[in-house]
Design an enzyme around this catalytic site. Structure first.
Site, PDB file in Angstrom:
ATOM      1  N   LYS A  38       0.835  -1.194   0.000  1.00  0.00           N
ATOM      2  CA  LYS A  38       0.000   0.000   0.000  1.00  0.00           C
ATOM      3  C   LYS A  38       0.871   1.245   0.000  1.00  0.00           C
ATOM      4  O   LYS A  38       1.934   1.265   0.630  1.00  0.00           O
ATOM      5  CB  LYS A  38      -0.914   0.029   1.238  1.00  0.00           C
ATOM      6  N   LEU A  39       0.424   2.278  -0.699  1.00  0.00           N
ATOM      7  CA  LEU A  39       1.118   3.552  -0.646  1.00  0.00           C
ATOM      8  C   LEU A  39       1.192   4.038   0.795  1.00  0.00           C
ATOM      9  O   LEU A  39       0.242   3.903   1.563  1.00  0.00           O
ATOM     10  CB  LEU A  39       0.379   4.593  -1.490  1.00  0.00           C
ATOM     11  N   ILE A 192      11.862   3.326  19.389  1.00  0.00           N
ATOM     12  CA  ILE A 192      10.675   2.487  19.251  1.00  0.00           C
ATOM     13  C   ILE A 192      10.371   1.761  20.557  1.00  0.00           C
ATOM     14  O   ILE A 192       9.225   1.689  21.001  1.00  0.00           O
ATOM     15  CB  ILE A 192      10.845   1.492  18.089  1.00  0.00           C
ATOM     16  N   ARG A 281      16.401  -1.331  12.850  1.00  0.00           N
ATOM     17  CA  ARG A 281      15.825  -1.736  11.578  1.00  0.00           C
ATOM     18  C   ARG A 281      16.937  -1.962  10.556  1.00  0.00           C
ATOM     19  O   ARG A 281      18.021  -1.362  10.644  1.00  0.00           O
ATOM     20  CB  ARG A 281      14.842  -0.671  11.067  1.00  0.00           C
ATOM     21  N   HIS A 453       2.829  34.330  26.134  1.00  0.00           N
ATOM     22  CA  HIS A 453       2.523  33.796  27.466  1.00  0.00           C
ATOM     23  C   HIS A 453       1.006  33.655  27.633  1.00  0.00           C
ATOM     24  O   HIS A 453       0.255  34.548  27.251  1.00  0.00           O
ATOM     25  CB  HIS A 453       3.065  34.755  28.528  1.00  0.00           C
TER      26      HIS A 453
END
Length: 474
Positions: A38-39, A192, A281, A453
């Site tokens: 999938k894109l 992760i 990864r 602020h």
């Protein structure tokens, strides 16, 4: 079998790939994207977006559990994890539809299937033509003047540790969980790993992190690691740092997993319902036809120059396949850089240390530039400013005042060398710090910028002034 001709073919439809494709199309090129699934790639479907959707649900749940601190007495509170998953998927689906629209808007053709670089032919004397094997077995051949490799990455594992996707999982497997475990061991305390630890703990899961390095998020500034560890322990997350998991010790029995970790000769035994392996990864470079090119691969990643060109000048590579900081926004920027160079432009050189890094734990972490130790190792004489969120009114209003902003500057040139934040919503403030470094700003200049602020951004302004000891609230 069919053939198609384009100016640019992009192999991979993740953020690096689709950004390269859109920029090339904007510059007047005919463009095709080859995508296996999938894109959107890992970021949209197995990484950034779904995990952040879960993190947001976890944050809301944690806030609701302490609603009385805000003067609100709620009724019974129930976590329906199936609804959390459904919300995550709705967000992913909406973004996926938007991405498909962008392809059509920019007249980019998407070829779905397994893409592979093939050797020179009478149609394409330079290697770089791509064959696409479709689901029905049909083969398409795409011929182009330039090719961009953007095939992304996949989760690593430890040698000897078998991932089964159920008891021992990667982060991608974890995103497919339909119910929460009672306990989990997370191997790896990088970005992760700590994000999953924070999320699952907020959902009520018992969490243990086992990290090989002596501290969590070891690529961040040391003070950031210390603060994260302090706050994680306060939330009941068990930390085992400086320990090596022994893969041969991993056993699955009666629905739970046991393992041993070696901490400087001391064997620590741990048990949980599941194990999440989060040790980095690896680039997706297998099976894409690199052997049919003269592209150089070094330490598992594709070698490129400052314009993202491989050793075959008409073939470019961007994103996780070239290693370095495996960040979605960096991949997108590299994609733009590659397409602009293909179009004959001379884009600016990407400087990795000026790329902001964000970690979406609770509290969030954000940084840009050098850590204190890196600055010292590079020979800088430094001065440091630090400001706590406890002195920021908006943080107290939010009920989230843990953390601080730390600024490192060169005491000779006064240039900002690094900015490191841990605290509420700091990922939304790091861009100002990144811009300051791109413009070679000094801490005084950023401190003189009026920060409205009450806002959380005041912490950055005060930390900048603190570098020279002139913080107003300090």
């Amino acid at each position: 079998m069919s053939e198609h001709r384009y100016d640019v073919v992009v192999l991979g439809g993740g953020i690096g790939g689709y950004t390269a494709a859109i920029r090339a199309a904007q510059l007047g090129k005919t463009v095709a994207v080859v995508e296996r699934e999938k894109l959107g790639g890992t970021c949209l479907h197995q990484g950034c977006i779904p995990s952040k959707a879960l993190l947001r649900s976890a944050e809301v749940y944690a806030t609701m559990k302490k609603s009385e601190e805000y003067g609100i007495t709620a009724g019974s509170l129930e976590l329906k994890f199936e609804n959390v998953i459904a919300r995550k998927q709705r967000i992913v689906d909406q973004l996926h539809q938007g991405l498909q629209f962008l392809m059509k808007k920019n007249k980019i053709t998407v070829h779905y299937g397994n893409g592979r670089i093939i050797g020179p032919s009478i149609f394409s004397p330079r290697s770089g033509a791509v064959s696409v094997e479709k689901e029905d077995g049909d083969i398409e051949t795409l011929l182009s003047s330039n090719l961009v490799i953007a095939t992304g990455s996949k989760p690593r594992s430890l040698p000897g540790l078998e991932i089964d996707g159920t008891h021992i999982m990667t982060s991608e497997d974890a995103l497919r969980m339909n119910e929460l475990p009672k306990s989990i061991i997370i191997i790896g305390g990088g970005v992760i790993g700590v994000e999953w630890a924070s999320m699952l703990r907020d959902f009520g899961v018992e969490v243990t992190i086992v990290e090989y390095e002596k501290r969590l998020v070891s690529l961040e500034d040391g003070d950031i690691s210390k603060e994260l560890e302090r706050l994680f322990k306060k939330r009941g997350i068990n930390l085992v740092t400086g320990a090596k998991v022994l893969p041969d010790s991993v056993k699955i029995a009666e629905g739970s997993v046991t393992l041993q970790a070696d901490k400087q000769g001391e064997l620590i035994e741990l048990q949980a319902d599941k194990v999440l392996v989060s040790v980095g990864r690896a680039a997706n470079i297998e099976g894409i036809g690199l052997e049919n090119t003269d592209i150089k691969v070094d330490k598992g990643v594709i070698r490129v120059n400052r314009f993202m060109q491989t050793t075959e000048s008409h073939i470019y590579a961007v994103g996780d396949v070239i290693g370095g900081l495996m960040l979605a926004h960096m991949a997108g920027h590299e994609g733009i850089l590659a397409s602009e160079h293909i179009a004959g432009q001379t884009p600016h050189e990407l400087q990795a240390h000026l790329v902001p890094k964000c970690t979406y734990t609770r509290p969030e972490i954000a940084s840009v530039g050098y850590t204190e130790q890196q600055a010292i190792d590079l020979g800088h004489q430094i001065k440091v400013g630090k400001f706590s969120f406890k002195g920021i009114g908006k943080a107290l209003v939010y009920g989230d005042s843990d953390g601080f902003v730390k600024v490192i500057a060169d005491s000779v040139t006064n240039d900002i060398l690094g900015v490191h934040m841990i605290g509420p919503h700091v990922t939304n403030s790091i861009t100002e710090a990144a811009l300051a470094q791109v413009l070679n700003a000094t801490p005084w200049e950023v401190g003189q910028t009026i920060h409205p602020h009450p806002t959380l951004s005041e912490a950055l302004g005060e930390a900048m002034l603190a570098v020279d000891g002139i913080a107003i609230s300090g």
